[in-house]
Scaffold this motif. Structure first.
Motif, PDB file in Angstrom:
ATOM      1  N   PRO A  62       0.222  -9.632 -26.699  1.00  0.00           N
ATOM      2  CA  PRO A  62       0.572 -10.939 -27.298  1.00  0.00           C
ATOM      3  C   PRO A  62       1.851 -10.908 -28.134  1.00  0.00           C
ATOM      4  O   PRO A  62       2.446 -11.954 -28.360  1.00  0.00           O
ATOM      5  N   GLU A  63       2.291  -9.709 -28.545  1.00  0.00           N
ATOM      6  CA  GLU A  63       3.526  -9.677 -29.352  1.00  0.00           C
ATOM      7  C   GLU A  63       4.782  -9.908 -28.514  1.00  0.00           C
ATOM      8  O   GLU A  63       5.860 -10.148 -29.055  1.00  0.00           O
ATOM      9  N   ALA A  64       4.640  -9.762 -27.205  1.00  0.00           N
ATOM     10  CA  ALA A  64       5.816  -9.937 -26.340  1.00  0.00           C
ATOM     11  C   ALA A  64       5.836 -11.351 -25.779  1.00  0.00           C
ATOM     12  O   ALA A  64       4.797 -11.920 -25.457  1.00  0.00           O
ATOM     13  N   ALA A  65       7.034 -11.916 -25.670  1.00  0.00           N
ATOM     14  CA  ALA A  65       7.159 -13.237 -25.059  1.00  0.00           C
ATOM     15  C   ALA A  65       6.817 -13.129 -23.568  1.00  0.00           C
ATOM     16  O   ALA A  65       7.293 -12.202 -22.901  1.00  0.00           O
ATOM     17  N   PRO A  66       5.981 -14.050 -23.047  1.00  0.00           N
ATOM     18  CA  PRO A  66       5.617 -14.006 -21.626  1.00  0.00           C
ATOM     19  C   PRO A  66       6.828 -13.916 -20.703  1.00  0.00           C
ATOM     20  O   PRO A  66       6.822 -13.170 -19.728  1.00  0.00           O
ATOM     21  N   ARG A  67       7.883 -14.631 -21.041  1.00  0.00           N
ATOM     22  CA  ARG A  67       9.068 -14.621 -20.193  1.00  0.00           C
ATOM     23  C   ARG A  67       9.686 -13.213 -20.128  1.00  0.00           C
ATOM     24  O   ARG A  67      10.157 -12.762 -19.080  1.00  0.00           O
ATOM     25  N   VAL A  68       9.683 -12.537 -21.278  1.00  0.00           N
ATOM     26  CA  VAL A  68      10.213 -11.167 -21.321  1.00  0.00           C
ATOM     27  C   VAL A  68       9.359 -10.261 -20.431  1.00  0.00           C
ATOM     28  O   VAL A  68       9.866  -9.483 -19.616  1.00  0.00           O
ATOM     29  N   LEU A  69       8.038 -10.371 -20.559  1.00  0.00           N
ATOM     30  CA  LEU A  69       7.149  -9.548 -19.738  1.00  0.00           C
ATOM     31  C   LEU A  69       7.370  -9.815 -18.249  1.00  0.00           C
ATOM     32  O   LEU A  69       7.381  -8.889 -17.444  1.00  0.00           O
ATOM     33  N   ASP A  70       7.568 -11.084 -17.897  1.00  0.00           N
ATOM     34  CA  ASP A  70       7.777 -11.412 -16.481  1.00  0.00           C
ATOM     35  C   ASP A  70       9.044 -10.757 -15.935  1.00  0.00           C
ATOM     36  O   ASP A  70       9.072 -10.267 -14.809  1.00  0.00           O
ATOM     37  N   ILE A  71      10.096 -10.740 -16.756  1.00  0.00           N
ATOM     38  CA  ILE A  71      11.338 -10.101 -16.325  1.00  0.00           C
ATOM     39  C   ILE A  71      11.109  -8.602 -16.126  1.00  0.00           C
ATOM     40  O   ILE A  71      11.529  -8.007 -15.135  1.00  0.00           O
ATOM     41  N   GLN A  72      10.402  -7.996 -17.076  1.00  0.00           N
ATOM     42  CA  GLN A  72      10.137  -6.555 -16.976  1.00  0.00           C
ATOM     43  C   GLN A  72       9.306  -6.252 -15.740  1.00  0.00           C
ATOM     44  O   GLN A  72       9.552  -5.279 -15.038  1.00  0.00           O
ATOM     45  N   LEU A  73       8.297  -7.097 -15.490  1.00  0.00           N
ATOM     46  CA  LEU A  73       7.443  -6.885 -14.325  1.00  0.00           C
ATOM     47  C   LEU A  73       8.264  -6.968 -13.041  1.00  0.00           C
ATOM     48  O   LEU A  73       8.108  -6.154 -12.135  1.00  0.00           O
ATOM     49  N   LYS A  74       9.154  -7.942 -12.981  1.00  0.00           N
ATOM     50  CA  LYS A  74       9.999  -8.103 -11.800  1.00  0.00           C
ATOM     51  C   LYS A  74      10.837  -6.834 -11.564  1.00  0.00           C
ATOM     52  O   LYS A  74      10.918  -6.329 -10.446  1.00  0.00           O
TER      53      LYS A  74
END
Lengths: 100, 100
Positions: free
Chosen positions: B32-44
């Protein structure tokens, strides 16, 4: 973890791992693919983080030297396993992204 | 080495380490500390690097799931030693930078 997130930081620690003091120009020479200015910024951050110590000798011209700290040494096994992992999987990435 | 240079990438691998497929929303909730958008970029990026696989199910609404790959699993021991190092030295950094 973010302490060594720059790829050059782990390379720098690897270069100064012997514990001998190194002058900035020697570190620059040992990593010729990196811009000296980039290395200097990384070194500065690593000094702030306590991974590297900097000694400035009051000579003319002033001379400075960097040395790995105990904290930096404690990171070496992790850096080694990262480097080993990289070597073991280099083919996958060369296939994907082409040789560098 | 640069594969996990973002701190969230190692956290993501740690979250999906069990090998069970996770939906993006579950990964967002687990960090939850990470912005969802940031996580999505990392996942990509991690999918591109082969550390994570993405499966898209042709349903309505479309559903996607992420799963750790063999390559990703091979990085876990390194991530574990990084996390352990961080815990062992956390006091030094809390003293220096204050608690986060």
């Amino acid at each position: 973890m973010s302490l060594i997130e720059s790829k050059w930081k782990s390379c720098i620690l690897d270069e100064i791992r012997s514990g001998e003091a190194m002058r900035p120009s020697e570190i620059h020479k040992s990593l010729p693919e990196a811009a000296p200015r980039v290395l200097d910024i990384q070194l500065k951050e690593m000094v702030e983080d306590g991974l590297v110590s900097k000694t400035i000798y009051p000579e003319l011209p002033p001379r400075s030297e960097y040395k790995i700290t105990e904290l930096g040494v404690s990171l070496l096994p992790i850096i080694d396993s990262m480097l080993r992992w990289g070597e073991e999987h280099i083919e996958i990435f060369e296939r994907k992204y082409g040789k560098k």
